[in-house]
Motif scaffolding. Structure first.
Motif, PDB file in Angstrom:
ATOM      1  N   THR A  40       0.644  -1.081   0.385  1.00  0.00           N
ATOM      2  CA  THR A  40      -0.030  -0.017  -0.071  1.00  0.00           C
ATOM      3  C   THR A  40       1.502   1.001  -0.013  1.00  0.00           C
ATOM      4  O   THR A  40       1.704   1.359   0.627  1.00  0.00           O
ATOM      5  N   ILE A  41       0.554   1.765  -1.030  1.00  0.00           N
ATOM      6  CA  ILE A  41       1.119   3.695  -0.668  1.00  0.00           C
ATOM      7  C   ILE A  41      -0.206   4.255  -0.130  1.00  0.00           C
ATOM      8  O   ILE A  41      -0.923   4.277  -0.664  1.00  0.00           O
ATOM      9  N   ASP A  42       0.153   5.128   0.926  1.00  0.00           N
ATOM     10  CA  ASP A  42      -0.819   5.831   1.351  1.00  0.00           C
ATOM     11  C   ASP A  42      -1.085   7.086   1.224  1.00  0.00           C
ATOM     12  O   ASP A  42      -0.292   7.912   0.497  1.00  0.00           O
ATOM     13  N   ASP A  43      -2.271   7.235   2.090  1.00  0.00           N
ATOM     14  CA  ASP A  43      -2.742   9.070   1.566  1.00  0.00           C
ATOM     15  C   ASP A  43      -1.713   9.689   2.037  1.00  0.00           C
ATOM     16  O   ASP A  43      -0.855   9.548   2.654  1.00  0.00           O
ATOM     17  N   ARG A  44      -1.484  10.365   0.780  1.00  0.00           N
ATOM     18  CA  ARG A  44      -0.733  12.067   1.078  1.00  0.00           C
ATOM     19  C   ARG A  44       0.580  11.389   1.042  1.00  0.00           C
ATOM     20  O   ARG A  44       1.781  12.132   1.567  1.00  0.00           O
ATOM     21  N   ALA A  45       1.017  10.148   0.936  1.00  0.00           N
ATOM     22  CA  ALA A  45       2.597   9.701   1.001  1.00  0.00           C
ATOM     23  C   ALA A  45       3.258  10.254  -0.258  1.00  0.00           C
ATOM     24  O   ALA A  45       5.254  10.523   0.299  1.00  0.00           O
ATOM     25  N   PHE A  46       2.834  10.821  -1.256  1.00  0.00           N
ATOM     26  CA  PHE A  46       4.521  11.772  -2.067  1.00  0.00           C
ATOM     27  C   PHE A  46       3.467  12.931  -2.201  1.00  0.00           C
ATOM     28  O   PHE A  46       3.569  13.834  -2.953  1.00  0.00           O
ATOM     29  N   ILE A  47       2.598  13.717  -1.837  1.00  0.00           N
ATOM     30  CA  ILE A  47       1.905  14.799  -1.519  1.00  0.00           C
ATOM     31  C   ILE A  47       3.183  15.761  -1.543  1.00  0.00           C
ATOM     32  O   ILE A  47       4.301  15.846  -0.544  1.00  0.00           O
ATOM     33  N   ASN A  48       3.102  16.833  -2.899  1.00  0.00           N
ATOM     34  CA  ASN A  48       3.659  18.163  -3.201  1.00  0.00           C
ATOM     35  C   ASN A  48       5.245  17.776  -3.403  1.00  0.00           C
ATOM     36  O   ASN A  48       6.149  18.591  -3.204  1.00  0.00           O
ATOM     37  N   CYS A  49       5.463  16.349  -3.901  1.00  0.00           N
ATOM     38  CA  CYS A  49       6.869  16.645  -3.821  1.00  0.00           C
ATOM     39  C   CYS A  49       7.524  16.468  -5.067  1.00  0.00           C
ATOM     40  O   CYS A  49       7.379  15.943  -6.070  1.00  0.00           O
ATOM     41  N   ASP A  66      -5.808   7.711  -1.279  1.00  0.00           N
ATOM     42  CA  ASP A  66      -6.304   9.366  -1.479  1.00  0.00           C
ATOM     43  C   ASP A  66      -4.332   9.914  -1.345  1.00  0.00           C
ATOM     44  O   ASP A  66      -4.673   9.994  -0.759  1.00  0.00           O
ATOM     45  N   PHE A  67      -5.030  10.913  -2.416  1.00  0.00           N
ATOM     46  CA  PHE A  67      -4.092  11.983  -2.318  1.00  0.00           C
ATOM     47  C   PHE A  67      -2.073  11.560  -2.256  1.00  0.00           C
ATOM     48  O   PHE A  67      -1.328  12.540  -1.724  1.00  0.00           O
ATOM     49  N   ALA A  68      -1.946  10.104  -2.515  1.00  0.00           N
ATOM     50  CA  ALA A  68      -0.953   9.240  -2.693  1.00  0.00           C
ATOM     51  C   ALA A  68       0.718  11.149  -3.511  1.00  0.00           C
ATOM     52  O   ALA A  68       1.157  10.955  -2.845  1.00  0.00           O
ATOM     53  N   PHE A  69      -0.142  11.095  -4.308  1.00  0.00           N
ATOM     54  CA  PHE A  69       0.402  11.378  -5.489  1.00  0.00           C
ATOM     55  C   PHE A  69      -0.353  12.820  -5.845  1.00  0.00           C
ATOM     56  O   PHE A  69       0.165  13.223  -6.542  1.00  0.00           O
ATOM     57  N   TYR A  70      -0.721  14.032  -4.951  1.00  0.00           N
ATOM     58  CA  TYR A  70      -1.216  15.184  -4.695  1.00  0.00           C
ATOM     59  C   TYR A  70       0.463  16.167  -4.599  1.00  0.00           C
ATOM     60  O   TYR A  70       0.593  15.511  -4.148  1.00  0.00           O
ATOM     61  N   GLY A  71       0.208  16.609  -5.553  1.00  0.00           N
ATOM     62  CA  GLY A  71       0.784  18.274  -6.696  1.00  0.00           C
ATOM     63  C   GLY A  71       2.024  17.630  -6.780  1.00  0.00           C
ATOM     64  O   GLY A  71       2.967  18.039  -6.708  1.00  0.00           O
ATOM     65  N   CYS A  72       2.026  16.215  -7.295  1.00  0.00           N
ATOM     66  CA  CYS A  72       3.262  16.052  -8.064  1.00  0.00           C
ATOM     67  C   CYS A  72       3.094  16.101  -9.378  1.00  0.00           C
ATOM     68  O   CYS A  72       3.760  15.687 -10.572  1.00  0.00           O
ATOM     69  N   LYS A  89      -5.526  -3.952 -11.860  1.00  0.00           N
ATOM     70  CA  LYS A  89      -5.869  -3.545 -10.762  1.00  0.00           C
ATOM     71  C   LYS A  89      -5.841  -2.867  -9.165  1.00  0.00           C
ATOM     72  O   LYS A  89      -6.919  -3.585  -8.709  1.00  0.00           O
ATOM     73  N   ILE A  90      -4.824  -2.980  -9.516  1.00  0.00           N
ATOM     74  CA  ILE A  90      -4.454  -1.650  -8.656  1.00  0.00           C
ATOM     75  C   ILE A  90      -5.433  -0.669  -8.321  1.00  0.00           C
ATOM     76  O   ILE A  90      -6.146  -0.088  -8.544  1.00  0.00           O
ATOM     77  N   SER A  91      -5.511  -0.554  -6.622  1.00  0.00           N
ATOM     78  CA  SER A  91      -7.423   0.246  -6.764  1.00  0.00           C
ATOM     79  C   SER A  91      -6.471   1.599  -5.922  1.00  0.00           C
ATOM     80  O   SER A  91      -5.372   1.741  -5.159  1.00  0.00           O
ATOM     81  N   ILE A  92      -6.416   2.814  -7.144  1.00  0.00           N
ATOM     82  CA  ILE A  92      -6.169   3.984  -7.409  1.00  0.00           C
ATOM     83  C   ILE A  92      -6.867   4.417  -6.794  1.00  0.00           C
ATOM     84  O   ILE A  92      -8.154   5.080  -8.019  1.00  0.00           O
ATOM     85  N   SER A  93      -7.197   5.398  -5.428  1.00  0.00           N
ATOM     86  CA  SER A  93      -8.430   6.375  -5.232  1.00  0.00           C
ATOM     87  C   SER A  93      -7.793   7.821  -5.645  1.00  0.00           C
ATOM     88  O   SER A  93      -7.315   7.765  -6.708  1.00  0.00           O
ATOM     89  N   LYS A  94      -8.852   8.307  -5.001  1.00  0.00           N
ATOM     90  CA  LYS A  94      -8.828   9.827  -5.895  1.00  0.00           C
ATOM     91  C   LYS A  94      -7.983  10.434  -5.295  1.00  0.00           C
ATOM     92  O   LYS A  94      -7.065  10.353  -4.604  1.00  0.00           O
ATOM     93  N   GLU A  95      -8.332  11.651  -6.428  1.00  0.00           N
ATOM     94  CA  GLU A  95      -6.522  12.640  -6.786  1.00  0.00           C
ATOM     95  C   GLU A  95      -5.480  12.331  -6.461  1.00  0.00           C
ATOM     96  O   GLU A  95      -3.722  12.340  -5.831  1.00  0.00           O
TER      97      GLU A  95
END
Length: 135
Positions: A40-49, A66-72, A89-95
């Motif tokens: 699992t790549i958690d919520d906001r794990a890479f946010i704004n990287c 959610d938002f794992a890659f937000y702002g990247c 098949k990967i569950s990719i959540s919003k944002e």
């Protein structure tokens, strides 16, 4: 000796090393390879990287929250060792549009080998007709 968390190369993981919790936002690295075993790549794990341009995601990953890659905003390339069908098949959540809009290379392998005391890293994007085996 934390009971719940550990750090690998400055990246925060759960103790079992199955959840990537936080990548260092201030890192200047332009590429990153998620460690094998991460599920699992958690919520906001890479946010704004914003430095990340390329990421390799192992086939072990089944969920990107959610938002794992937000702002990247500079993420342009994703390397994935599985097929497009497996990726879907990967569950990719919003944002996570910076991730899903990136150029995704399927069936990707990276090999390291030594020759006359020099280390070479060969990155190969295989076609569907070539078997990929880790060394």
């Amino acid at each position: 000796n934390n009971k719940n968390y550990c750090s690998v190369d400055g990246v925060l993981l759960n103790k079992e090393k199955t959840i990537l919790i936080q990548y260092p936002t201030g890192s200047n690295n332009t590429s990153y390879t998620v460690h094998n075993g991460i599920i699992t790549i958690d919520d906001r794990a890479f946010i704004n990287c914003t430095s990340i341009r390329k990421i390799t995601i192992p086939a072990d990953v089944t969920e990107i929250k959610d938002f794992a890659f937000y702002g990247c905003k500079n993420l342009t390339t994703v390397y994935y060792p599985g097929t497009q069908e497996e990726w879907n098949k990967i569950s990719i959540s919003k944002e996570n549009t910076y991730l899903t809009d990136a150029n995704i290379h399927f069936n990707y392998c990276s090999y390291k080998y030594h020759y006359d005391n020099f280390l070479f890293v060969v990155k190969i994007q295989h076609t569907k007709y070539i078997f990929c085996q880790s060394m």
